[in-house]
Design an enzyme around this catalytic site. Structure first.
Site, PDB file in Angstrom:
ATOM      1  CG  ASP A  36      -1.845   1.171   1.313  1.00  0.00           C
ATOM      2  OD1 ASP A  36      -2.375   1.546   0.247  1.00  0.00           O
ATOM      3  OD2 ASP A  36      -2.039   1.739   2.401  1.00  0.00           O
ATOM      4  CB  SER A  37       0.312   4.796  -0.546  1.00  0.00           C
ATOM      5  OG  SER A  37      -0.908   4.878   0.162  1.00  0.00           O
ATOM      6  CB  CYS A 209      -9.483   4.404   0.378  1.00  0.00           C
ATOM      7  SG  CYS A 209      -7.855   4.907   0.975  1.00  0.00           S
ATOM      8  CG  HIS A 211      -5.048   5.011   4.190  1.00  0.00           C
ATOM      9  ND1 HIS A 211      -4.465   4.455   3.077  1.00  0.00           N
ATOM     10  CD2 HIS A 211      -4.044   5.586   4.906  1.00  0.00           C
ATOM     11  CE1 HIS A 211      -3.158   4.692   3.106  1.00  0.00           C
ATOM     12  NE2 HIS A 211      -2.881   5.373   4.206  1.00  0.00           N
TER      13      HIS A 211
HETATM   14  N1  DGL Z   1      -4.801   3.092   0.669  1.00  0.00           N
HETATM   15  C1  DGL Z   1      -4.868   3.457  -0.697  1.00  0.00           C
HETATM   16  C2  DGL Z   1      -6.143   2.964  -1.364  1.00  0.00           C
HETATM   17  O1  DGL Z   1      -6.685   1.962  -0.966  1.00  0.00           O
HETATM   18  C3  DGL Z   1      -4.662   4.875  -1.097  1.00  0.00           C
HETATM   19  C4  DGL Z   1      -4.112   5.873  -0.200  1.00  0.00           C
HETATM   20  C5  DGL Z   1      -3.386   6.978  -0.934  1.00  0.00           C
HETATM   21  O2  DGL Z   1      -4.034   7.892  -1.495  1.00  0.00           O
HETATM   22  O3  DGL Z   1      -2.176   6.869  -0.961  1.00  0.00           O
HETATM   23  O4  DGL Z   1      -6.601   3.544  -2.317  1.00  0.00           O
END
Ligand code: DGL
Length: 301
Positions: A36-37, A209, A211
């Site tokens: 992930d980021s 997302c 997060h």
């Molecule tokens: N966690 C990432 C997702 O599921 C993205 C977070 C980011 O914008 O870096 O899209």
């Protein structure tokens, strides 16, 4: 050309959740790569601990280039290729792209380039909500995921009659990365984001997302019990488990400790994920461009 057709033929015979697969070469005890980021994929990792306790994992967070959600398609595709190429060198037996944005950007591009199966976030949860009978689905996600229409298209491929309402919430990733999980400001930001979806009378909300499930308590508080809140991690991990089972690739050795790597600030990352994992991991720094690894942080629970 012949090779591409052969691989396409293989692709049609395998699970729909796989972004790609080639002949596996790695040992069964090889790790599963997750990336992930940032801290978003940690929720997927926790689900992996639940559903696949016998497996070993390598987690990579591209903290140097976070957030992915506001980057261009070309940039995200390049990042994903770099991470997957690095994972190939780690001899992973499967990669889980625990990032919806990366999944949305790379879904058609990365196919057949790696010698291990790759699982993305979107398709398993789309199937789950349709099978569960949802009819008015809200999707809250990053700007890139919303603009790509990846959830909308995937859901409509399964059932075009379902209504899908997409909403980009770019302010949430930085709040979550900085640990503002319980404060009143974050609650108010989430409440304001959700207003248009509440007006659409959604029956289901997909947290599109990785997060966002870290804020699931706020989503629940605002939406109450009449809206089903879906964390795609559950369906994604279940798809990964089924695929390993089907390929006869479940680990045949005891699980080893998870290895954590980040592209920037390992000490900070170790601190941030402690609240989610319940322990402070050893996090190593890895610079994708320079391909050098240094251990910056060592402490355990
Ligand atoms: N966690 C990432 C997702 O599921 C993205 C977070 C980011 O914008 O870096 O899209």
């Amino acid at each position: 050309m012949k090779n591409i057709f052969y691989q396409l033929k293989r692709y049609k015979c395998i699970s729909p959740y796989l972004l790609q697969t080639n002949q596996p070469r790695q040992p069964q005890s090889a790790p599963i790569g997750i990336f992930d980021s940032g801290v978003g994929g940690i929720g997927v990792l926790k689900e992996l601990y639940q559903q696949l306790p016998g497996e070993t994992f390598v987690y990579f967070a591209d903290t140097a280039r976070l957030p992915y959600g506001t980057k261009s398609q070309a940039e995200i595709v390049q990042f994903v290729h770099q991470v997957l190429t690095w994972m190939e060198k780690q001899v992973v037996k499967m990669a889980i792209v625990a990032c919806n944005t990366a999944t949305a950007a790379m879904i058609d591009r990365v196919a057949f380039e790696y010698n291990f199966p790759i699982i993305g976030m979107i398709e398993p949860s789309a199937n789950t909500v349709i099978n569960g009978g949802s009819k008015r689905i809200g999707v809250i996600a990053t700007l890139h995921t919303v603009n790509s229409n990846a959830y909308l298209n995937t859901i409509h491929k399964i059932d075009p009659s379902v209504l899908v309402f997409q909403l980009a919430a770019p302010a949430l990733v930085p709040l979550i990365e900085y640990g503002n999980i319980d404060d009143i400001y974050t609650f108010e930001v989430v409440r304001q984001y959700l207003e248009p979806l509440i007006r659409q009378d959604i029956d289901t909300l997909i947290l599109g997302c990785t997060h966002y499930p870290h804020l699931i308590h706020l989503f629940r508080k605002i939406l109450g019990t009449s809206v089903q809140i879906v964390d795609p991690a559950i369906a994604v991990v279940s798809a990964a488990a089924q695929e390993l089972q089907r390929l006869g690739r479940l680990s045949d050795r005891p699980a080893r400790c998870t290895s954590f790597y980040v592209s920037r600030n390992p000490e900070e990352f170790a601190k941030r994920v402690r609240r989610f994992l319940g322990f402070t991991p050893i996090v190593q720094h890895f610079c994708l461009q320079e391909e050098s690894i240094t251990v910056h942080h060592e402490s355990v629970a």
